[in-house]
Design a protein around this motif. Structure first.
Motif, PDB file in Angstrom:
ATOM      1  N   MET A 136      -3.324  -3.729  -5.421  1.00 57.90           N
ATOM      2  CA  MET A 136      -2.369  -4.784  -5.096  1.00 57.90           C
ATOM      3  C   MET A 136      -2.714  -6.092  -5.797  1.00 57.90           C
ATOM      4  O   MET A 136      -3.882  -6.454  -5.924  1.00 57.90           O
ATOM      5  N   GLU A 152       9.780  -4.826   0.512  1.00 57.78           N
ATOM      6  CA  GLU A 152       8.569  -5.499   0.998  1.00 57.78           C
ATOM      7  C   GLU A 152       8.067  -6.589   0.056  1.00 57.78           C
ATOM      8  O   GLU A 152       7.386  -7.515   0.493  1.00 57.78           O
ATOM      9  N   ILE A 158       0.078   5.307  -5.303  1.00 58.24           N
ATOM     10  CA  ILE A 158       1.131   4.407  -4.823  1.00 58.24           C
ATOM     11  C   ILE A 158       2.274   5.207  -4.218  1.00 58.24           C
ATOM     12  O   ILE A 158       2.779   4.880  -3.135  1.00 58.24           O
ATOM     13  N   ARG A 214      -0.491   0.852   2.182  1.00 63.84           N
ATOM     14  CA  ARG A 214      -0.706   0.030   0.998  1.00 63.84           C
ATOM     15  C   ARG A 214      -1.931   0.532   0.246  1.00 63.84           C
ATOM     16  O   ARG A 214      -2.879   1.016   0.860  1.00 63.84           O
ATOM     17  N   TYR A 271       1.862  -4.305  -7.479  1.00 66.27           N
ATOM     18  CA  TYR A 271       0.750  -3.444  -7.865  1.00 66.27           C
ATOM     19  C   TYR A 271       0.501  -3.558  -9.361  1.00 66.27           C
ATOM     20  O   TYR A 271       1.388  -3.914 -10.136  1.00 66.27           O
ATOM     21  N   THR A 298       0.763   6.886  -0.841  1.00 66.39           N
ATOM     22  CA  THR A 298       0.333   5.966   0.208  1.00 66.39           C
ATOM     23  C   THR A 298       1.425   4.986   0.611  1.00 66.39           C
ATOM     24  O   THR A 298       1.695   4.808   1.799  1.00 66.39           O
ATOM     25  N   HIS A 299       2.069   4.370  -0.355  1.00 64.81           N
ATOM     26  CA  HIS A 299       3.061   3.342  -0.044  1.00 64.81           C
ATOM     27  C   HIS A 299       4.429   3.946   0.264  1.00 64.81           C
ATOM     28  O   HIS A 299       4.991   3.693   1.325  1.00 64.81           O
ATOM     29  N   ILE A 316       5.870  -5.996  -2.465  1.00 66.42           N
ATOM     30  CA  ILE A 316       4.461  -5.696  -2.722  1.00 66.42           C
ATOM     31  C   ILE A 316       4.280  -5.434  -4.213  1.00 66.42           C
ATOM     32  O   ILE A 316       4.994  -4.631  -4.811  1.00 66.42           O
ATOM     33  N   GLU A 359      -4.567  -1.054  -1.396  1.00 70.05           N
ATOM     34  CA  GLU A 359      -5.122  -2.399  -1.517  1.00 70.05           C
ATOM     35  C   GLU A 359      -5.857  -2.635  -2.828  1.00 70.05           C
ATOM     36  O   GLU A 359      -5.782  -3.729  -3.397  1.00 70.05           O
TER      37      GLU A 359
END
Length: 112
Positions: free
Chosen positions: A105, A75, A90, A100, A79, A93-94, A77, A102
């Motif tokens: 992030m 992805e 993380i 995500r 962090y 949730t991820h 993403i 948030e």
């Protein structure tokens, strides 16, 4: 056209463990505790039995001012976990939930 093989991992997590000299103006993720967080993330992911992921060290990811930093592919993403509890969030949730975190992030606004 050749078909690509299936991915070896479903998610690949790169944790910056770059270390700059003490007092460097940009700082470094290792000086901010990234090595311990990486070790914890690897052990915790294994303990939770999360399949198809790999947690690796990375050299400088060039977001030193926000460190410690990590990026999750495919992805892309980013962090900035500061604590073991952040890492747990993380992972849950991820990586387990597909969502995500948030509040942790890094986004386009987080550029130097």
């Amino acid at each position: 056209m050749v078909d690509d093989p299936p991915p070896y991992f479903q998610a690949h997590i790169f944790v910056c463990t770059n270390r700059r000299p003490d007092g460097h103006k940009r700082g470094s993720c290792a000086a901010k505790g990234s090595e311990a967080l990486r070790d914890y993330m690897k052990a915790r992911a294994k303990e939770l039995g999360i399949p198809g992921i790999r947690v690796n060290s990375a050299g400088c990811l060039d977001r030193c001012e926000f460190g410690p930093t990590l990026v999750i592919y495919p992805e892309g993403i980013w962090y900035r976990p500061q604590t073991r509890e952040d890492v747990d969030e993380i992972l849950a949730t991820h990586l387990q939930g597909g969502g995500r975190v948030e509040r942790l992030m890094l986004t386009d606004k987080d550029r130097v």
